[in-house]
Scaffold this motif. Structure first.
Motif, PDB file in Angstrom:
ATOM      1  N   LYS A 117      49.471  43.688  78.951  1.00  0.00           N
ATOM      2  CA  LYS A 117      48.943  42.375  79.318  1.00  0.00           C
ATOM      3  C   LYS A 117      49.877  41.249  78.892  1.00  0.00           C
ATOM      4  CE  LYS A 117      45.089  41.197  77.271  1.00  0.00           C
ATOM      5  NZ  LYS A 117      43.688  40.932  76.898  1.00  0.00           N
ATOM      6  N   GLU A 118      50.539  41.410  77.768  1.00  0.00           N
ATOM      7  CA  GLU A 118      51.468  40.389  77.286  1.00  0.00           C
ATOM      8  C   GLU A 118      52.628  40.175  78.255  1.00  0.00           C
ATOM      9  OE1 GLU A 118      48.967  41.726  74.031  1.00  0.00           O
ATOM     10  OE2 GLU A 118      50.173  42.842  75.468  1.00  0.00           O
ATOM     11  N   GLU A 119      53.051  41.225  78.942  1.00  0.00           N
ATOM     12  CA  GLU A 119      54.102  41.082  79.952  1.00  0.00           C
ATOM     13  C   GLU A 119      53.609  40.235  81.122  1.00  0.00           C
ATOM     14  OE1 GLU A 119      55.854  44.752  81.258  1.00  0.00           O
ATOM     15  OE2 GLU A 119      56.182  45.432  79.207  1.00  0.00           O
ATOM     16  N   LEU A 120      52.342  40.389  81.459  1.00  0.00           N
ATOM     17  CA  LEU A 120      51.769  39.592  82.539  1.00  0.00           C
ATOM     18  C   LEU A 120      51.738  38.112  82.185  1.00  0.00           C
ATOM     19  CD1 LEU A 120      48.809  41.877  83.603  1.00  0.00           C
ATOM     20  CD2 LEU A 120      50.607  41.047  85.113  1.00  0.00           C
ATOM     21  N   ILE A 121      51.241  37.792  81.008  1.00  0.00           N
ATOM     22  CA  ILE A 121      51.146  36.380  80.633  1.00  0.00           C
ATOM     23  C   ILE A 121      52.535  35.773  80.500  1.00  0.00           C
ATOM     24  CG2 ILE A 121      50.963  36.648  78.122  1.00  0.00           C
ATOM     25  CD1 ILE A 121      48.844  34.246  80.200  1.00  0.00           C
ATOM     26  N   ALA A 181      57.993  45.513  96.302  1.00  0.00           N
ATOM     27  CA  ALA A 181      57.720  45.380  94.873  1.00  0.00           C
ATOM     28  C   ALA A 181      57.574  43.918  94.481  1.00  0.00           C
ATOM     29  CB  ALA A 181      58.811  46.051  94.057  1.00  0.00           C
ATOM     30  N   SER A 182      58.398  43.050  95.036  1.00  0.00           N
ATOM     31  CA  SER A 182      58.320  41.636  94.712  1.00  0.00           C
ATOM     32  C   SER A 182      56.979  41.053  95.134  1.00  0.00           C
ATOM     33  CB  SER A 182      59.466  40.890  95.394  1.00  0.00           C
ATOM     34  OG  SER A 182      59.353  39.519  95.155  1.00  0.00           O
ATOM     35  N   ASN A 183      56.547  41.374  96.339  1.00  0.00           N
ATOM     36  CA  ASN A 183      55.260  40.907  96.842  1.00  0.00           C
ATOM     37  C   ASN A 183      54.123  41.493  96.010  1.00  0.00           C
ATOM     38  OD1 ASN A 183      53.533  39.503  98.627  1.00  0.00           O
ATOM     39  ND2 ASN A 183      53.211  41.381  99.786  1.00  0.00           N
ATOM     40  N   THR A 184      54.218  42.762  95.672  1.00  0.00           N
ATOM     41  CA  THR A 184      53.199  43.417  94.857  1.00  0.00           C
ATOM     42  C   THR A 184      53.102  42.747  93.496  1.00  0.00           C
ATOM     43  OG1 THR A 184      53.547  45.528  95.970  1.00  0.00           O
ATOM     44  CG2 THR A 184      52.501  45.607  93.805  1.00  0.00           C
ATOM     45  N   LYS A 185      54.246  42.479  92.884  1.00  0.00           N
ATOM     46  CA  LYS A 185      54.249  41.821  91.573  1.00  0.00           C
ATOM     47  C   LYS A 185      53.634  40.431  91.661  1.00  0.00           C
ATOM     48  CE  LYS A 185      57.642  44.187  88.890  1.00  0.00           C
ATOM     49  NZ  LYS A 185      58.433  43.959  87.710  1.00  0.00           N
ATOM     50  N   GLN A 186      53.905  39.717  92.733  1.00  0.00           N
ATOM     51  CA  GLN A 186      53.331  38.376  92.879  1.00  0.00           C
ATOM     52  C   GLN A 186      51.819  38.446  93.048  1.00  0.00           C
ATOM     53  OE1 GLN A 186      55.104  35.472  92.391  1.00  0.00           O
ATOM     54  NE2 GLN A 186      52.990  34.791  92.215  1.00  0.00           N
ATOM     55  N   ILE A 187      51.340  39.410  93.794  1.00  0.00           N
ATOM     56  CA  ILE A 187      49.894  39.583  93.965  1.00  0.00           C
ATOM     57  C   ILE A 187      49.251  39.908  92.620  1.00  0.00           C
ATOM     58  CG2 ILE A 187      48.131  41.077  95.001  1.00  0.00           C
ATOM     59  CD1 ILE A 187      50.059  41.271  97.462  1.00  0.00           C
ATOM     60  N   ILE A 188      49.889  40.778  91.856  1.00  0.00           N
ATOM     61  CA  ILE A 188      49.377  41.122  90.518  1.00  0.00           C
ATOM     62  C   ILE A 188      49.328  39.871  89.646  1.00  0.00           C
ATOM     63  CG2 ILE A 188      49.889  42.371  88.381  1.00  0.00           C
ATOM     64  CD1 ILE A 188      51.035  44.635  90.207  1.00  0.00           C
ATOM     65  N   LEU A 189      50.411  39.092  89.636  1.00  0.00           N
ATOM     66  CA  LEU A 189      50.454  37.878  88.815  1.00  0.00           C
ATOM     67  C   LEU A 189      49.381  36.881  89.230  1.00  0.00           C
ATOM     68  CD1 LEU A 189      54.279  37.215  88.376  1.00  0.00           C
ATOM     69  CD2 LEU A 189      52.670  38.169  86.721  1.00  0.00           C
ATOM     70  N   ASN A 190      49.199  36.695  90.514  1.00  0.00           N
ATOM     71  CA  ASN A 190      48.171  35.759  90.993  1.00  0.00           C
ATOM     72  C   ASN A 190      46.782  36.210  90.562  1.00  0.00           C
ATOM     73  OD1 ASN A 190      50.186  34.276  92.233  1.00  0.00           O
ATOM     74  ND2 ASN A 190      49.771  35.079  94.273  1.00  0.00           N
ATOM     75  N   THR A 191      46.517  37.488  90.686  1.00  0.00           N
ATOM     76  CA  THR A 191      45.212  38.027  90.301  1.00  0.00           C
ATOM     77  C   THR A 191      45.002  37.900  88.798  1.00  0.00           C
ATOM     78  OG1 THR A 191      45.254  39.564  92.165  1.00  0.00           O
ATOM     79  CG2 THR A 191      43.736  40.078  90.365  1.00  0.00           C
ATOM     80  N   ALA A 192      46.013  38.263  88.025  1.00  0.00           N
ATOM     81  CA  ALA A 192      45.918  38.155  86.567  1.00  0.00           C
ATOM     82  C   ALA A 192      45.709  36.704  86.157  1.00  0.00           C
ATOM     83  CB  ALA A 192      47.166  38.730  85.910  1.00  0.00           C
ATOM     84  N   VAL A 217      53.799  32.526  82.595  1.00  0.00           N
ATOM     85  CA  VAL A 217      54.340  31.337  81.930  1.00  0.00           C
ATOM     86  C   VAL A 217      55.741  31.029  82.446  1.00  0.00           C
ATOM     87  CG1 VAL A 217      55.118  30.415  79.711  1.00  0.00           C
ATOM     88  CG2 VAL A 217      52.891  31.539  79.882  1.00  0.00           C
ATOM     89  N   LEU A 218      56.563  32.046  82.610  1.00  0.00           N
ATOM     90  CA  LEU A 218      57.922  31.834  83.133  1.00  0.00           C
ATOM     91  C   LEU A 218      57.888  31.262  84.548  1.00  0.00           C
ATOM     92  CD1 LEU A 218      59.812  34.974  81.814  1.00  0.00           C
ATOM     93  CD2 LEU A 218      60.149  32.593  81.125  1.00  0.00           C
ATOM     94  N   GLN A 219      56.970  31.749  85.364  1.00  0.00           N
ATOM     95  CA  GLN A 219      56.839  31.231  86.725  1.00  0.00           C
ATOM     96  C   GLN A 219      56.454  29.760  86.709  1.00  0.00           C
ATOM     97  OE1 GLN A 219      53.968  33.143  89.249  1.00  0.00           O
ATOM     98  NE2 GLN A 219      55.541  34.412  90.178  1.00  0.00           N
ATOM     99  N   GLU A 220      55.498  29.425  85.862  1.00  0.00           N
ATOM    100  CA  GLU A 220      55.064  28.036  85.764  1.00  0.00           C
ATOM    101  C   GLU A 220      56.203  27.153  85.254  1.00  0.00           C
ATOM    102  OE1 GLU A 220      52.149  26.721  86.921  1.00  0.00           O
ATOM    103  OE2 GLU A 220      51.877  28.756  87.694  1.00  0.00           O
ATOM    104  N   HIS A 221      56.943  27.639  84.290  1.00  0.00           N
ATOM    105  CA  HIS A 221      58.082  26.895  83.752  1.00  0.00           C
ATOM    106  C   HIS A 221      59.115  26.634  84.852  1.00  0.00           C
ATOM    107  CE1 HIS A 221      61.066  25.477  80.960  1.00  0.00           C
ATOM    108  NE2 HIS A 221      61.920  26.353  81.429  1.00  0.00           N
ATOM    109  N   GLU A 222      59.388  27.634  85.668  1.00  0.00           N
ATOM    110  CA  GLU A 222      60.348  27.481  86.765  1.00  0.00           C
ATOM    111  C   GLU A 222      59.888  26.414  87.756  1.00  0.00           C
ATOM    112  OE1 GLU A 222      60.943  31.374  88.386  1.00  0.00           O
ATOM    113  OE2 GLU A 222      62.009  32.061  86.599  1.00  0.00           O
ATOM    114  N   LYS A 223      58.588  26.349  88.016  1.00  0.00           N
ATOM    115  CA  LYS A 223      58.046  25.323  88.919  1.00  0.00           C
ATOM    116  C   LYS A 223      58.328  23.927  88.375  1.00  0.00           C
ATOM    117  CE  LYS A 223      54.051  27.862  90.646  1.00  0.00           C
ATOM    118  NZ  LYS A 223      52.582  27.884  90.641  1.00  0.00           N
ATOM    119  N   TYR A 224      58.080  23.752  87.082  1.00  0.00           N
ATOM    120  CA  TYR A 224      58.298  22.442  86.474  1.00  0.00           C
ATOM    121  C   TYR A 224      59.777  22.104  86.359  1.00  0.00           C
ATOM    122  CZ  TYR A 224      53.342  22.202  85.573  1.00  0.00           C
ATOM    123  OH  TYR A 224      51.978  22.162  85.749  1.00  0.00           O
ATOM    124  N   GLU A 225      60.620  23.091  86.163  1.00  0.00           N
ATOM    125  CA  GLU A 225      62.061  22.861  86.111  1.00  0.00           C
ATOM    126  C   GLU A 225      62.559  22.304  87.439  1.00  0.00           C
ATOM    127  OE1 GLU A 225      64.737  23.379  83.751  1.00  0.00           O
ATOM    128  OE2 GLU A 225      63.004  23.110  82.456  1.00  0.00           O
TER     129      GLU A 225
END
Length: 67
Positions: A48-52, A2-13, A56-64
């Motif tokens: 779609k709002e859950e995807l964005i 599920a984690s890998n699937t969610k990451q693939i979905i996020l990357n595609t989105a 955004v949370l992933q990007e924020h974590e990278k910068y943190e």
């Protein structure tokens, strides 16, 4: 899985949002790019709002981590 699937979905989105814009990308577009059904996509992200928000949370974590 599920984690890998969610990451693939996020990357595609993320890629589709960057190409077409958030408002011009539908859940159907994302599902088609992933070659899955919309029902399968909405199992992981209801709208779609859950995807964005997840992107955004992933990007924020990278910068943190850089701080």
């Amino acid at each position: 899985m599920a984690s890998n699937t969610k990451q693939i979905i996020l990357n595609t989105a993320r890629n589709l949002f960057m190409e077409n814009g958030f408002h011009d990308t539908s859940m159907r577009d994302i599902a088609a790019a992933l070659n899955i059904s919309v029902g399968n996509l909405t199992y992981h992200y209801k709208k779609k709002e859950e995807l964005i928000e997840a992107i955004v949370l992933q990007e924020h974590e990278k910068y943190e981590k850089l701080s």
